[in-house]
Design a protein around this motif. Structure first.
Motif, PDB file in Angstrom:
ATOM      1  N   GLU A 223       0.834  -1.207   0.000  1.00 37.92           N
ATOM      2  CA  GLU A 223       0.000   0.000   0.000  1.00 37.92           C
ATOM      3  C   GLU A 223       0.870   1.259   0.000  1.00 37.92           C
ATOM      4  OE1 GLU A 223      -3.257   0.195  -0.626  1.00 37.92           O
ATOM      5  OE2 GLU A 223      -3.098  -1.978  -0.858  1.00 37.92           O
ATOM      6  N   GLU A 224       1.940   1.217   0.770  1.00 33.66           N
ATOM      7  CA  GLU A 224       2.874   2.349   0.794  1.00 33.66           C
ATOM      8  C   GLU A 224       3.547   2.520  -0.574  1.00 33.66           C
ATOM      9  OE1 GLU A 224       6.726   3.732   3.436  1.00 33.66           O
ATOM     10  OE2 GLU A 224       5.330   2.263   4.307  1.00 33.66           O
ATOM     11  N   ALA A 225       3.900   1.405  -1.201  1.00 34.40           N
ATOM     12  CA  ALA A 225       4.517   1.448  -2.529  1.00 34.40           C
ATOM     13  C   ALA A 225       3.543   2.032  -3.545  1.00 34.40           C
ATOM     14  CB  ALA A 225       4.955   0.041  -2.953  1.00 34.40           C
ATOM     15  N   LYS A 226       2.277   1.628  -3.476  1.00 32.91           N
ATOM     16  CA  LYS A 226       1.275   2.151  -4.409  1.00 32.91           C
ATOM     17  C   LYS A 226       1.061   3.651  -4.195  1.00 32.91           C
ATOM     18  CE  LYS A 226      -2.311  -0.593  -3.945  1.00 32.91           C
ATOM     19  NZ  LYS A 226      -3.391  -1.597  -3.994  1.00 32.91           N
ATOM     20  N   THR A 227       1.077   4.076  -2.957  1.00 33.58           N
ATOM     21  CA  THR A 227       0.931   5.510  -2.676  1.00 33.58           C
ATOM     22  C   THR A 227       2.091   6.282  -3.283  1.00 33.58           C
ATOM     23  OG1 THR A 227      -0.277   5.083  -0.630  1.00 33.58           O
ATOM     24  CG2 THR A 227       0.771   7.239  -0.832  1.00 33.58           C
ATOM     25  N   GLU A 228       3.307   5.764  -3.126  1.00 32.89           N
ATOM     26  CA  GLU A 228       4.493   6.422  -3.695  1.00 32.89           C
ATOM     27  C   GLU A 228       4.425   6.457  -5.224  1.00 32.89           C
ATOM     28  OE1 GLU A 228       7.060   7.985  -2.085  1.00 32.89           O
ATOM     29  OE2 GLU A 228       5.890   7.681  -0.256  1.00 32.89           O
ATOM     30  N   LEU A 229       3.984   5.366  -5.818  1.00 32.72           N
ATOM     31  CA  LEU A 229       3.861   5.325  -7.281  1.00 32.72           C
ATOM     32  C   LEU A 229       2.798   6.312  -7.776  1.00 32.72           C
ATOM     33  CD1 LEU A 229       4.181   1.488  -7.980  1.00 32.72           C
ATOM     34  CD2 LEU A 229       5.771   3.299  -8.702  1.00 32.72           C
TER      35      LEU A 229
END
Length: 174
Positions: A113-119
């Motif tokens: 979820e954190e990775a998707k937010t960053e992307l």
């Protein structure tokens, strides 16, 4: 993003690796795409006022600045603008490879979820650049071009001679 949504982390990492490689190649071939323009807006601010009004406003701006009223002075100064502003919105492709590399450890750590937010943040980032061209300068350049064309014309009519004389007189008084 789709692979991450579907919990296919390996596929997501492979897609990100491919994207990073392609981006680096594109930027190596075309460095101008570091900021890839996607839209340009043109805004015109045209001041129609007498010179006495402008001088009074400038005096007010100076007084406001002396009194530390920077925001009020800025608003008044903005109302004095007579310019064409070009705002260009660009995608900062040069930042994508590093951003993708920074997301990779998050995916490896299961912080999807954190990775998707960053992307999403990376994909939604635009750089806005602005250039203003003063309208009086543009108008003067156009008047000079028109006057020059008339001056170079061999067989001017009386109307054209009058127009040329008016152009020269206008430039002399401005």
């Amino acid at each position: 993003m789709k692979a991450l949504d579907e919990k296919r982390n390996r596929d997501a990492l492979a897609a990100l690796a491919t994207a990073t490689g392609k981006l680096e190649l594109i930027l190596a071939r075309s460095p101008k795409l570091a900021l890839a323009p996607v839209r340009t807006d043109v805004l015109t601010h045209d001041l129609l006022a007498k010179s006495d009004t402008v001088k009074a406003a400038i005096k007010d701006v100076r007084e406001l600045l002396r009194d530390g009223e920077v925001q009020k002075a800025r608003q008044l100064m903005q109302s004095l603008a007579s310019e064409v502003e070009f705002r260009t919105f660009s995608i900062p492709l040069e930042t994508y490879p590093a951003a993708i590399k920074a997301v990779t450890p998050l995916i490896d750590a299961g912080k999807v979820e954190e990775a998707k937010t960053e992307l999403r943040t990376m994909l939604n980032t635009l750089v806005v650049t602005s250039e203003a061209v003063p309208l009086p300068k543009l108008r003067a350049e156009e008047q000079i071009k028109a006057a020059q064309a008339l001056a170079e014309k061999a067989n001017r009519s009386k109307e054209e001679n009058d127009k040329l004389a008016q152009s020269i007189a206008a430039r002399a008084t401005s």
